[in-house]
Design an enzyme around this catalytic site. Structure first.
Site, mmCIF file in Angstrom:
data_model
loop_
_atom_site.group_PDB
_atom_site.id
_atom_site.type_symbol
_atom_site.label_atom_id
_atom_site.label_comp_id
_atom_site.label_asym_id
_atom_site.label_seq_id
_atom_site.Cartn_x
_atom_site.Cartn_y
_atom_site.Cartn_z
ATOM 1 N N HIS A 191 0.420 -1.455 0.203
ATOM 2 C CA HIS A 191 -0.480 0.255 -0.035
ATOM 3 C C HIS A 191 0.985 1.381 -0.248
ATOM 4 O O HIS A 191 0.697 2.274 -0.783
ATOM 5 C CB HIS A 191 -0.975 0.191 1.348
ATOM 6 C CG HIS A 191 -2.127 -1.093 1.155
ATOM 7 N ND1 HIS A 191 -2.891 -1.036 -0.508
ATOM 8 C CD2 HIS A 191 -2.240 -2.120 1.862
ATOM 9 C CE1 HIS A 191 -3.793 -2.534 -0.132
ATOM 10 N NE2 HIS A 191 -3.451 -2.823 1.278
ATOM 11 N N CYS A 504 -7.728 -2.178 -20.047
ATOM 12 C CA CYS A 504 -7.951 -1.044 -19.000
ATOM 13 C C CYS A 504 -6.683 -1.672 -17.830
ATOM 14 O O CYS A 504 -6.790 -1.107 -16.695
ATOM 15 C CB CYS A 504 -9.052 -0.555 -18.440
ATOM 16 S SG CYS A 504 -10.301 -2.168 -18.527
#
Length: 572
Positions: A191, A504
């Site tokens: 993260h 994508c």
């Protein structure tokens, strides 16, 4: 004497500043201490929960402004932990039934949860373990009355040094003062690494020993281009890296000249570079980086961080804002993709052994049309404010697409009868994430208006490898010839029917993959906004004819390694 420490380059750039050691607070307590005032101890725990909620809400809101909604969503998960009765109730019971002190009860229960989740062969559960650990530390600090480090208070130019940065640490970094950071642990997909890239702060993770090698106030160089950290550099090293930093910024400035340029190969073939977004808050980055459209609008972020469904009106306003801001450029909106790694507390979704292959995305929407229909109505109403494309995620069969389309057409008719204007120029497409869908691309191409290849899931489903699992990460191979063949099959099927194909997933912005995708005939590359200008420069320097030859050779390779070597030999 200077010291070189190797780590993992997590975020580009060069930082030079004094070290600011993020010191872990003293959260020790007497585990065996029993309490007599049980109700008072429960109240102390409950107050710590509420104080943590207040802090996390502030951090989440700040993260949404600085990083965008998709990065802020991790704090929605943290807030859900604080509202989870399966976690909170056992802690309260332990205090009441065993006279345990609040700190001990919290630590015992959360440790049990973390151990259970970490042992599961399921990446969503492993991420939940990390969330619980981070949240538990915050609650414990309030119980003990100990302040956690607050990076937002830094008011001088520094490089942060620590064992690890939690998501909440990273979200509080002030770009004005924090020049970069270096940590002992972590990887490119952690993260903190992902957030550092969004903040555009140079970062090195996984050094193993930076906290032992650097002292408070030491001069530090963080080379986020090569993964090097230099502690107490020599004068010559300082001069060399100052020059490298200037060249890096000059290159970024040069890239800005491409903001309004076309994306066109040296032999005149145009490509479209679009951006992925989570909410309207992401629009400034899209516009600043010269995106030619939005190739993926992840609508699930409208549903997160709240205790009830967004209304049709709330959704309409969000979609309208994006369509108007893009001023006639194509906006591809993905309908709700919940389940798998994304949960909503108010939906009460069933627990599943393998949620990534379970009740999620279009499967959930078709089964729970009270969720699906308001979203479709909001999209249809917003369609008159721009160029709207709608795509359905996780479609496995043609019947799923037909059913979703039928519901949309039914709502379109309902809205017209209610007096709403609806665009007649909406394209309907699907995400290609499942190998079965790619295998039947020729069948789908006769009925859909476009494809968007979601490589993140397509790769892990094709190679049966969880991309977040360290033990099988070697099998997560974007350049594996099997993946390239599936991509080629989808593109060719769409072109045969006069349709177009976009991509994508992360692969769309990958510098090794771009030459291959260009050669395979991909029409639209959708990526994070910060990757667009680099991709434009790369494509503008390539020959479509040469890349077609490269791609044709690549699909005949036997291994990913052969493909990478081939690309490196072609594109130097």
């Amino acid at each position: 004497m200077s010291k070189l420490i190797k780590g993992i380059a997590a975020s580009d750039g060069v930082a030079i500043a004094k070290a600011y050691l993020l010191v872990e607070p003293d959260l020790t307590f007497d585990k065996n201490e029993k309490v007599t005032d049980v109700e008072g101890e429960v109240a102390k725990f409950n107050n710590a929960i509420e104080a943590s909620k207040v802090e996390l809400t502030k951090i989440r809101n700040n993260a949404e402004v600085q990083l965008g909604a998709d990065k802020a969503a991790i704090f929605d998960a943290h807030l859900l932990v604080l509202d989870d009765p399966e976690l909170i109730q056992p802690i309260q019971d332990k205090i009441k039934n065993e006279n345990a002190n609040a700190a001990s009860a919290l630590t015992d229960v959360t440790t049990q949860f973390v151990t259970i989740f970490e042992s599961m062969d399921n990446e969503y559960m492993k991420e939940r373990a990390a969330d619980i650990r981070d949240v538990s530390k915050r609650v414990l600090s309030h119980i003990l009355g100990v302040e956690l480090p607050n990076p937002s208070m830094i008011d001088e130019s520094v490089v942060i040094v620590g064992n690890d940065l939690t998501p909440s640490d990273t979200a509080q970094l002030n770009k004005e003062f924090v020049q970069g950071f270096a940590t002992n642990i972590g990887g490119r997909t952690s993260h903190s690494a992902i957030m550092s890239r969004s903040l555009e702060i140079p970062a090195i993770v996984g050094t193993k020993s930076i906290t032992q090698e650097a002292k408070q106030g030491d001069m530090i160089i963080v080379d986020g281009l090569n993964g090097d950290v230099i502690v107490n550099p020599t004068e010559d090293e300082l001069i060399a890296y100052q020059d490298k930093r200037e060249r890096y910024f000059a290159d970024k400035k040069e890239l800005q000249k491409l903001r309004d340029a076309d994306t066109v190969t040296v032999d005149g073939v145009h490509a479209e570079l679009a951006a992925n977004i989570g909410t309207p808050n992401d629009l400034p980055g899209v516009i600043e980086n010269g995106a030619q459209g939005i190739g993926l609008y992840r609508t699930e972020f409208l549903y997160m961080g709240r205790d009830q469904m967004p209304t049709e009106e709330e959704q309409f306003e969000a979609y309208k804002e994006v369509l108007e801001a893009m001023d006639g450029k194509r906006v591809v909106v993905r309908t709700l993709d919940i389940g798998g790694d994304k949960e909503l507390s108010y939906l009460n979704l069933p627990e599943e052994m393998n949620p990534f292959l379970g009740y999620r995305a279009i499967r959930l929407c078709l089964a729970q049309q009270d969720i699906f229909r308001p979203q479709l109505r909001a999209l249809l109403r917003a369609s008159v404010y721009g160029k709207l494309n709608i795509m359905f995620p996780m479609v496995a069969t043609i019947n799923e697409f037909r059913e979703a389309k039928a519901i949309l057409l039914e709502e379109k008719e309902n809205l017209k009868n209610e007096g709403h204007d609806i665009s007649d120029d909406i394209e309907l497409g699907i995400m290609v994430e499942i190998p079965a869908t790619a295998a039947l691309a020729d069948v789908f191409a006769k009925e859909v208006d476009f494809f968007s290849i979601g490589t993140n899931d397509l790769i892990q489903y094709t190679l049966a490898a969880d991309r977040m699992s360290e033990r099988v990460s070697y099998l997560y191979q974007p350049y594996n010839p099997s993946i390239l063949r599936l991509v080629k099959q989808v593109i060719e099927a769409s072109h045969k029917e006069g349709k177009w194909t976009g991509m994508c997933g992360e692969m769309a912005g990958d510098e090794t993959a771009i030459p291959l995708l260009l050669g395979l005939g991909l029409d639209e590359f959708s990526m994070s906004a910060t990757s667009i200008l680099k991709a434009r420069r790369q494509i503008n320097g390539l020959s479509k004819n040469e890349m077609t030859e490269l791609a044709n050779r690549a699909v005949d390779c036997a291994t990913q390694e052969e493909v990478i070597e081939l690309v490196n030999n072609y594109v130097k």
